[in-house]
Motif scaffolding. Structure first.
Motif, PDB file in Angstrom:
ATOM      1  N   SER A 181       0.862  -1.216   0.118  1.00  0.00           N
ATOM      2  CA  SER A 181      -0.198  -0.215  -0.030  1.00  0.00           C
ATOM      3  C   SER A 181       0.755   1.393  -0.070  1.00  0.00           C
ATOM      4  O   SER A 181       0.278   2.422  -0.054  1.00  0.00           O
ATOM      5  N   LEU A 182       2.263   1.109  -0.124  1.00  0.00           N
ATOM      6  CA  LEU A 182       3.044   2.374   0.201  1.00  0.00           C
ATOM      7  C   LEU A 182       3.061   2.845  -1.160  1.00  0.00           C
ATOM      8  O   LEU A 182       3.441   4.138  -1.435  1.00  0.00           O
ATOM      9  N   VAL A 183       2.548   2.542  -2.255  1.00  0.00           N
ATOM     10  CA  VAL A 183       2.464   2.878  -3.482  1.00  0.00           C
ATOM     11  C   VAL A 183       1.413   4.429  -3.470  1.00  0.00           C
ATOM     12  O   VAL A 183       1.757   5.408  -4.092  1.00  0.00           O
ATOM     13  N   ASN A 184       0.487   4.087  -2.442  1.00  0.00           N
ATOM     14  CA  ASN A 184      -0.274   5.300  -2.324  1.00  0.00           C
ATOM     15  C   ASN A 184       0.457   6.649  -1.951  1.00  0.00           C
ATOM     16  O   ASN A 184       0.566   7.618  -2.522  1.00  0.00           O
ATOM     17  N   PRO A 185       0.846   6.365  -0.643  1.00  0.00           N
ATOM     18  CA  PRO A 185       1.722   7.738  -0.176  1.00  0.00           C
ATOM     19  C   PRO A 185       2.894   8.233  -1.030  1.00  0.00           C
ATOM     20  O   PRO A 185       3.216   9.377  -1.019  1.00  0.00           O
ATOM     21  N   VAL A 186       3.573   7.217  -1.736  1.00  0.00           N
ATOM     22  CA  VAL A 186       4.960   7.470  -2.339  1.00  0.00           C
ATOM     23  C   VAL A 186       4.227   8.365  -3.712  1.00  0.00           C
ATOM     24  O   VAL A 186       4.827   9.353  -4.144  1.00  0.00           O
ATOM     25  N   GLY A 187       3.136   7.773  -4.314  1.00  0.00           N
ATOM     26  CA  GLY A 187       2.711   8.532  -5.587  1.00  0.00           C
ATOM     27  C   GLY A 187       2.265   9.881  -4.881  1.00  0.00           C
ATOM     28  O   GLY A 187       2.186  10.834  -5.833  1.00  0.00           O
ATOM     29  N   VAL A 188       1.330   9.955  -4.002  1.00  0.00           N
ATOM     30  CA  VAL A 188       0.713  11.104  -3.462  1.00  0.00           C
ATOM     31  C   VAL A 188       1.448  12.119  -2.941  1.00  0.00           C
ATOM     32  O   VAL A 188       1.410  13.470  -2.867  1.00  0.00           O
ATOM     33  N   ALA A 189       2.876  11.769  -2.470  1.00  0.00           N
ATOM     34  CA  ALA A 189       3.946  12.729  -2.094  1.00  0.00           C
ATOM     35  C   ALA A 189       4.578  13.214  -3.594  1.00  0.00           C
ATOM     36  O   ALA A 189       4.883  14.408  -3.668  1.00  0.00           O
TER      37      ALA A 189
END
Length: 419
Positions: free
Chosen positions: A143-151
């Protein structure tokens, strides 16, 4: 990370390609977070118009959830992810070509289909691949794809729009979606039918009513998580739609993209820590924590007058979302079989979508009456109501709910617990 090293090379490659596809997806989507409300305003839209356009995203989400969930269970996760990637690549070109508010609403609704497809199928595929004993940990990592992408996405989108304007921004967003589509094509998925055939019989799968998509909603295992997601969807709809305009009205020297970047960095940190911990301490404790962080974030925003306060609220919101979404996915995974996960995830996350639908247009109207500060006070109240609901209704009665919500009891509705 130790559990990942125990996986076969083929499975690790699958997860790596899946992770890359997720990064491209969320970077594309998030690049428009701080800029699209300003774009609607720049072409002459009012606060109400902005709410209608942004809220249309959730209309596309909600209307497509049912058939996409069924497709993910019947035809596999990959084809649904490809549909989502196609939508995230095509929609930005629609924004580029259209400046008429009603048509922008149509494009935005089509854009909403992307999350309904990709995010749901991505979560289901990760859950299919993850060993039961490390489910929370692997869901947390993936699920880290979300914060990395949203950062990365909002900061990139905000600066690109200021530097070169909206046209390069929309082209870049579309290009990221295309790269994600190429990655998704390389993914190999397990056959759901094969998984289903190995399952022991369970009462929830023997009733014809339980196989009906909408009948799942009223089952004890789904209704409270869905209601909690509805309340948080309402609060998040205020945040995602009005934070850039609130910052601008407050005359604070802060790029809105930095607010989303702060949220994403905080989200990244908590996901690494809480995923594995939830395998040992249960999902309830961490869901309660996440709802508390949401309440703090909205309360801080309602009082914000300086850049530091906006950034602190972003950190609180990031911690809330970074815990809530993976934990709800893990909770729903615990409460469902592989052959029904597409429908279960679609229904539960559909509560969040419905909140977004209501928040955009309805609260966009109220923004003219009570102002942005009043909106965030209302969002804080909704988040607090979600905390109370989960503490008292998440299990079979109030005492068990309280124990589950603070990590002192097992999940009464988990499939393993009932077998």
């Amino acid at each position: 990370m130790k559990s990942l090293r125990t996986l076969s090379p083929q499975l690790r490659r699958n997860l790596l390609v899946l992770f890359a596809a997720g990064l491209f997806f969320w970077s594309s989507l998030a690049s428009l977070l701080p800029t699209l409300p300003l774009y609607v305003q720049a072409i002459g839209g009012s606060n109400h118009d902005i709410g209608l356009v942004m809220g249309s995203f959730a209309i596309g989400l909600l209307l497509s959830r049912r058939w996409l969930g069924q497709m993910a269970d019947r035809r596999g996760r990959k084809i649904v992810m490809l549909i989502g990637m196609a939508a995230v690549a095509i929609a930005p070109l629609g924004y580029l070509l259209i400046q008429f508010i009603p048509l922008l609403m149509v494009v935005r609704a089509f854009h909403g289909l992307s999350i309904a497809a990709f995010a749901m199928a991505y979560a289901a595929l990760v859950t299919d691949l993850a060993p039961d004993e490390h489910r929370g940990e692997i869901i947390g990592y993936m699920s880290l794809v979300n914060p990395v992408g949203v950062a990365f996405g909002p900061a990139m989108g905000g600066f690109l729009q200021e530097w070169l304007g909206y046209t390069p921004l929309f082209i870049l967003s579309s290009g990221l979606g295309l790269l994600g589509w190429i990655c998704t094509m390389q993914i190999q998925e397990p056959r759901i039918a094969a998984i289903e055939s190995t399952l022991p019989p369970h009462p929830s799968t023997q009733s014809p009513e339980a196989d009906q998509f909408w009948s799942l909603l009223l089952s004890p295992r789904l209704r409270i998580p869905t209601l909690v997601m509805l309340l948080i969807g309402l609060a998040f709809g205020v945040l995602s739609t009005f934070v850039p305009l609130y910052i601008k009205e407050s005359q604070v020297a802060l790029n809105p993209g930095l607010f989303y970047a702060a949220a994403a960095i905080a989200s990244f940190g908590v996901r690494v820590l809480t995923g594995q911990a939830s395998d040992h301490y249960g999902r309830g404790l961490f869901i309660t924590m996440s709802l508390g962080f949401y309440t703090l974030a909205m309360s801080i925003l309602s009082l914000a007058t300086e850049a530091e306060m906006f950034l602190l609220a972003g950190v609180m919101e990031g911690m809330g979302s970074g815990i809530l979404i993976p934990m709800v996915v893990a909770l729903m995974s615990d409460r469902s079989f592989p052959h029904e996960r597409g429908r279960v995830f679609s229904l539960c996350m559909g509560g969040f979508d419905l909140g977004l639908i209501i928040a955009g247009p309805a609260l966009g109207f109220f923004a003219e009456q009570i102002g942005y500060r009043g909106l965030f006070q209302l969002a804080a109240g909704l988040s607090l109501l979600a905390v109370v609901t989960f503490l008292t209704q998440s299990s079979k009665d109030i005492p068990r709910s309280l124990r589950f919500a603070v990590g002192r009891d097992e999940d009464a509705y988990a499939i393993k617990a009932s077998e």
